[in-house]
Design a protein around this motif. Structure first.
Motif, PDB file in Angstrom:
ATOM      1  N   HIS A   1      -9.432   2.876  -8.483  1.00 18.89           N
ATOM      2  CA  HIS A   1      -8.573   1.789  -8.942  1.00 18.89           C
ATOM      3  C   HIS A   1      -9.400   0.555  -9.267  1.00 18.89           C
ATOM      4  CE1 HIS A   1      -8.445   1.826  -4.460  1.00 18.89           C
ATOM      5  NE2 HIS A   1      -8.632   0.535  -4.582  1.00 18.89           N
ATOM      6  N   PHE A   2      -8.806  -0.327 -10.069  1.00 21.87           N
ATOM      7  CA  PHE A   2      -9.500  -1.523 -10.551  1.00 21.87           C
ATOM      8  C   PHE A   2      -8.474  -2.638 -10.694  1.00 21.87           C
ATOM      9  CE2 PHE A   2      -8.921   1.916 -13.595  1.00 21.87           C
ATOM     10  CZ  PHE A   2      -7.935   1.405 -14.434  1.00 21.87           C
ATOM     11  N   THR A   3      -8.965  -3.881 -10.818  1.00 19.17           N
ATOM     12  CA  THR A   3      -8.065  -5.038 -10.819  1.00 19.17           C
ATOM     13  C   THR A   3      -7.985  -5.765 -12.163  1.00 19.17           C
ATOM     14  OG1 THR A   3      -9.875  -6.391  -9.954  1.00 19.17           O
ATOM     15  CG2 THR A   3      -8.329  -5.459  -8.351  1.00 19.17           C
ATOM     16  N   ASP A   4      -8.773  -5.340 -13.136  1.00 21.03           N
ATOM     17  CA  ASP A   4      -8.618  -5.910 -14.485  1.00 21.03           C
ATOM     18  C   ASP A   4      -8.967  -4.835 -15.507  1.00 21.03           C
ATOM     19  OD1 ASP A   4     -11.478  -6.200 -15.575  1.00 21.03           O
ATOM     20  OD2 ASP A   4     -11.645  -7.207 -13.640  1.00 21.03           O
ATOM     21  N   LYS A   5      -8.622  -5.097 -16.759  1.00 21.42           N
ATOM     22  CA  LYS A   5      -8.746  -4.055 -17.774  1.00 21.42           C
ATOM     23  C   LYS A   5     -10.026  -4.119 -18.592  1.00 21.42           C
ATOM     24  CE  LYS A   5      -6.220  -6.598 -21.373  1.00 21.42           C
ATOM     25  NZ  LYS A   5      -5.100  -6.526 -22.327  1.00 21.42           N
TER      26      LYS A   5
ATOM     27  N   PRO B   1     -12.301  -0.696 -18.067  1.00 21.28           N
ATOM     28  CA  PRO B   1     -11.657   0.513 -18.615  1.00 21.28           C
ATOM     29  C   PRO B   1     -11.386   0.419 -20.107  1.00 21.28           C
ATOM     30  CG  PRO B   1     -10.178  -0.679 -17.114  1.00 21.28           C
ATOM     31  CD  PRO B   1     -11.541  -1.244 -16.930  1.00 21.28           C
ATOM     32  N   ASP B   2     -11.051  -0.789 -20.586  1.00 26.69           N
ATOM     33  CA  ASP B   2     -10.872  -0.954 -22.036  1.00 26.69           C
ATOM     34  C   ASP B   2     -12.161  -0.637 -22.787  1.00 26.69           C
ATOM     35  OD1 ASP B   2      -8.229  -1.591 -22.104  1.00 26.69           O
ATOM     36  OD2 ASP B   2      -8.486  -3.742 -22.452  1.00 26.69           O
ATOM     37  N   SER B   3     -13.289  -1.072 -22.228  1.00 28.78           N
ATOM     38  CA  SER B   3     -14.592  -0.808 -22.866  1.00 28.78           C
ATOM     39  C   SER B   3     -14.887   0.682 -22.903  1.00 28.78           C
ATOM     40  CB  SER B   3     -15.698  -1.542 -22.105  1.00 28.78           C
ATOM     41  OG  SER B   3     -15.529  -2.937 -22.169  1.00 28.78           O
ATOM     42  N   VAL B   4     -14.542   1.377 -21.815  1.00 28.84           N
ATOM     43  CA  VAL B   4     -14.782   2.824 -21.751  1.00 28.84           C
ATOM     44  C   VAL B   4     -13.940   3.546 -22.805  1.00 28.84           C
ATOM     45  CG1 VAL B   4     -14.468   4.894 -20.333  1.00 28.84           C
ATOM     46  CG2 VAL B   4     -15.451   2.829 -19.316  1.00 28.84           C
ATOM     47  N   LEU B   5     -12.669   3.201 -22.889  1.00 28.63           N
ATOM     48  CA  LEU B   5     -11.788   3.857 -23.862  1.00 28.63           C
ATOM     49  C   LEU B   5     -12.234   3.567 -25.291  1.00 28.63           C
ATOM     50  CD1 LEU B   5      -8.253   3.310 -22.251  1.00 28.63           C
ATOM     51  CD2 LEU B   5      -9.831   5.229 -21.986  1.00 28.63           C
ATOM     52  N   SER B   6     -12.636   2.331 -25.556  1.00 32.07           N
ATOM     53  CA  SER B   6     -13.108   1.969 -26.895  1.00 32.07           C
ATOM     54  C   SER B   6     -14.358   2.749 -27.260  1.00 32.07           C
ATOM     55  CB  SER B   6     -13.402   0.462 -26.967  1.00 32.07           C
ATOM     56  OG  SER B   6     -12.227  -0.291 -26.784  1.00 32.07           O
TER      57      SER B   6
ATOM     58  N   LYS C   1      -3.099  -4.147  -4.519  1.00 31.03           N
ATOM     59  CA  LYS C   1      -3.028  -4.844  -5.803  1.00 31.03           C
ATOM     60  C   LYS C   1      -3.765  -4.044  -6.876  1.00 31.03           C
ATOM     61  CE  LYS C   1      -4.599  -9.052  -8.139  1.00 31.03           C
ATOM     62  NZ  LYS C   1      -5.374 -10.300  -7.975  1.00 31.03           N
ATOM     63  N   GLY C   2      -4.968  -3.564  -6.524  1.00 25.47           N
ATOM     64  CA  GLY C   2      -5.752  -2.783  -7.472  1.00 25.47           C
ATOM     65  C   GLY C   2      -5.057  -1.492  -7.866  1.00 25.47           C
ATOM     66  N   LYS C   3      -4.430  -0.832  -6.891  1.00 25.62           N
ATOM     67  CA  LYS C   3      -3.744   0.422  -7.182  1.00 25.62           C
ATOM     68  C   LYS C   3      -2.548   0.195  -8.092  1.00 25.62           C
ATOM     69  CE  LYS C   3      -5.185   2.934  -3.043  1.00 25.62           C
ATOM     70  NZ  LYS C   3      -4.762   3.700  -1.860  1.00 25.62           N
ATOM     71  N   ASN C   4      -1.790  -0.855  -7.824  1.00 25.92           N
ATOM     72  CA  ASN C   4      -0.633  -1.161  -8.666  1.00 25.92           C
ATOM     73  C   ASN C   4      -1.057  -1.482 -10.096  1.00 25.92           C
ATOM     74  OD1 ASN C   4       1.116  -0.795  -6.549  1.00 25.92           O
ATOM     75  ND2 ASN C   4       1.191  -2.960  -5.980  1.00 25.92           N
ATOM     76  N   PHE C   5      -2.150  -2.249 -10.229  1.00 27.09           N
ATOM     77  CA  PHE C   5      -2.650  -2.577 -11.563  1.00 27.09           C
ATOM     78  C   PHE C   5      -3.114  -1.309 -12.274  1.00 27.09           C
ATOM     79  CE2 PHE C   5      -5.913  -3.636 -14.625  1.00 27.09           C
ATOM     80  CZ  PHE C   5      -5.349  -4.706 -15.322  1.00 27.09           C
ATOM     81  N   THR C   6      -3.802  -0.449 -11.542  1.00 28.47           N
ATOM     82  CA  THR C   6      -4.313   0.797 -12.122  1.00 28.47           C
ATOM     83  C   THR C   6      -3.173   1.661 -12.643  1.00 28.47           C
ATOM     84  OG1 THR C   6      -6.190   0.771 -10.600  1.00 28.47           O
ATOM     85  CG2 THR C   6      -5.690   2.864 -11.659  1.00 28.47           C
ATOM     86  N   VAL C   7      -2.111   1.791 -11.850  1.00 28.43           N
ATOM     87  CA  VAL C   7      -0.959   2.601 -12.264  1.00 28.43           C
ATOM     88  C   VAL C   7      -0.370   2.054 -13.563  1.00 28.43           C
ATOM     89  CG1 VAL C   7       1.404   3.280 -11.679  1.00 28.43           C
ATOM     90  CG2 VAL C   7      -0.392   3.383  -9.937  1.00 28.43           C
ATOM     91  N   SER C   8      -0.172   0.742 -13.615  1.00 26.70           N
ATOM     92  CA  SER C   8       0.388   0.120 -14.822  1.00 26.70           C
ATOM     93  C   SER C   8      -0.524   0.331 -16.022  1.00 26.70           C
ATOM     94  CB  SER C   8       0.597  -1.384 -14.590  1.00 26.70           C
ATOM     95  OG  SER C   8       1.515  -1.613 -13.553  1.00 26.70           O
TER      96      SER C   8
END
Length: 414
Positions: free
Chosen positions: A77-81, A84-89, A49-56
């Motif tokens: 991989h991770f299961t929510d954004k 990663p959203d915080s890192v990109l911001s 599940k985490g890998k699929n979410f990460t790919v998307s």
């Protein structure tokens, strides 16, 4: 003596060395990017599940191709954004443009699971407080993203900055002394294909081998000719060993190894497997041979063990005796079982050997092993991971599994 170690087995790498010598004389310091480092295998409990979410996420947020995103998802991989959203911001707020961010995440995907404010934000603030301009900050971090994962980030940043500055100017004059040598030497190693995770520690090293010049060139020539792969840590260890030791000292070590029965070809093969064996003292080599022979191993078996797994010659002699006593006399494994798997002498008694053997004793007493009265191979019991051991010897025995698990965990030192 060097010819003794090679003993007619110099690999056909001389053409590479000719290019290398030219590079040493005309070394261009680090250019646009280091070779990418092998990322750590970060595993999530959420698995697929985490890998699929990460790919998307990587496809939607960074525009990666599905193929690249799938490759990255095998490393992290991770299961929510949220994170990663915080890192990109955070990166965008410090002036990083999308193309730079894409390069950073491709090379260092673990960044997406680090704490944006407490870890990354603090490090970027430290660099800015030292006077790093926005353009310098984004260029250097984009060039070597993994400095964000280092504790001594300012030291790495300063070293990379100097090399990048030097790379931009053909008229740049290398600093005198060890720093100038370091810039030149690290550049040459990068040109040989050495990855970032090996280069970074060398960039800030104040010790040998990258701070020298003539000795570095000579040592590097030998390591290349001997066929060590510059993308592996063995290359660095071999370089350090040959840099630190004189021809006479190495020759004396070779003589000691041959005195206990190794051939010159054996010494070469052992050094190729574990370059650090050259630092083992004469006393330790002789004492190790004496100990194994006293425990009942033949000289041929001792030689075979060291050739199979060279680090065993460095093990504590008391530890070897203790483990041999337990495995052979208490568990009844034959000596030749240990000859085939000498690495067991390096395993922890408390964390691995005793817990697993206690489980084995219960299975033996209840006739639950595949061969009722025979011990399984040493490797199948001791050399596998905890997960592998539990699957093989605990979880398959449904009703007995809780008892076996209690035995396995009892008294283990974490």
């Amino acid at each position: 003596m060097y010819s003794l170690i090679l003993h007619g087995r110099r690999l056909v790498e001389l053409h590479k060395w000719r290019h290398l010598r030219f590079a040493l004389q005309n070394a261009s310091p680090l250019s646009n990017s280091f070779s990418s480092a092998a990322a750590a295998d970060v595993r999530s409990r959420d698995g697929r599940k985490g890998k699929n979410f990460t790919v998307s996420y990587l496809v939607d947020s960074l525009g990666f191709t599905t193929k690249l995103a799938e490759s990255i998802s095998r490393k992290v991989h991770f299961t929510d954004k949220a994170n990663p959203d915080s890192v990109l911001s955070l990166l965008r707020s410090h002036g990083f443009i999308d193309s730079q961010i894409s390069c950073i995440i491709t090379d260092y995907p673990e960044l997406l699971i680090l704490d944006a404010e407490k870890s990354l934000g603090r490090k970027l603030q430290i660099l800015q407080s030292r006077g790093a301009s926005s353009s310098e900050l984004t260029e250097i971090v984009s060039t070597v993203p993994r400095i964000l994962g280092r504790k001594s980030i300012t030291v790495y940043y300063d070293a990379v900055k100097e090399i990048i500055v030097a790379d931009k100017s053909s008229s740049y004059e290398l600093p005198r002394g060890s720093q100038g040598n370091k810039i030149r030497n690290v550049s040459v190693l990068r040109q040989l294909g050495m990855p970032q995770w090996l280069l970074l520690p060398l960039l800030v090293s104040k010790s040998q081998p990258v701070c020298g010049k003539e000795n570095f060139e000579e040592s590097l020539k030998k390591v290349v000719e001997m066929g060590f792969d510059p993308t592996t840590s063995k290359f660095v260890v071999a370089l350090r060993m040959l840099y630190q030791m004189s021809e006479k000292t190495i020759e004396e070590k070779v003589v000691v190894y041959t005195s206990v029965g190794f051939t010159l070809d054996d010494v070469w093969e052992i050094f190729k497997k574990t370059p650090s064996v050259l630092k083992v003292s004469k006393k330790k080599i002789l004492k190790s041979a004496e100990t194994f022979l006293a425990l009942g191993f033949s000289r041929a078996e001792f030689l075979m063990m060291v050739k199979r797994y060279p680090p065993c010659i460095e093990y504590s002699l008391e530890s070897v005796k203790r483990k041999n006593e337990f495995l052979v006399k208490k568990m009844n494994w034959p000596l030749n079982a240990l000859v085939l798997h000498p690495q067991v002498f390096g395993y922890s008694m408390e964390k691995r050997i005793i817990p697993r053997c206690n489980v084995l004793k219960v299975l033996l007493s209840k006739g639950l092993l595949r061969k009722k009265s025979e011990l399984p191979a040493v490797s199948s019991v001791l050399s596998c991971t905890d997960e592998g051991f539990l699957n093989r010897y605990v979880m398959k025995h449904n009703e007995l599994a809780p008892t076996l698990m209690a035995i396995f965990t009892k008294g283990r030192v974490s």
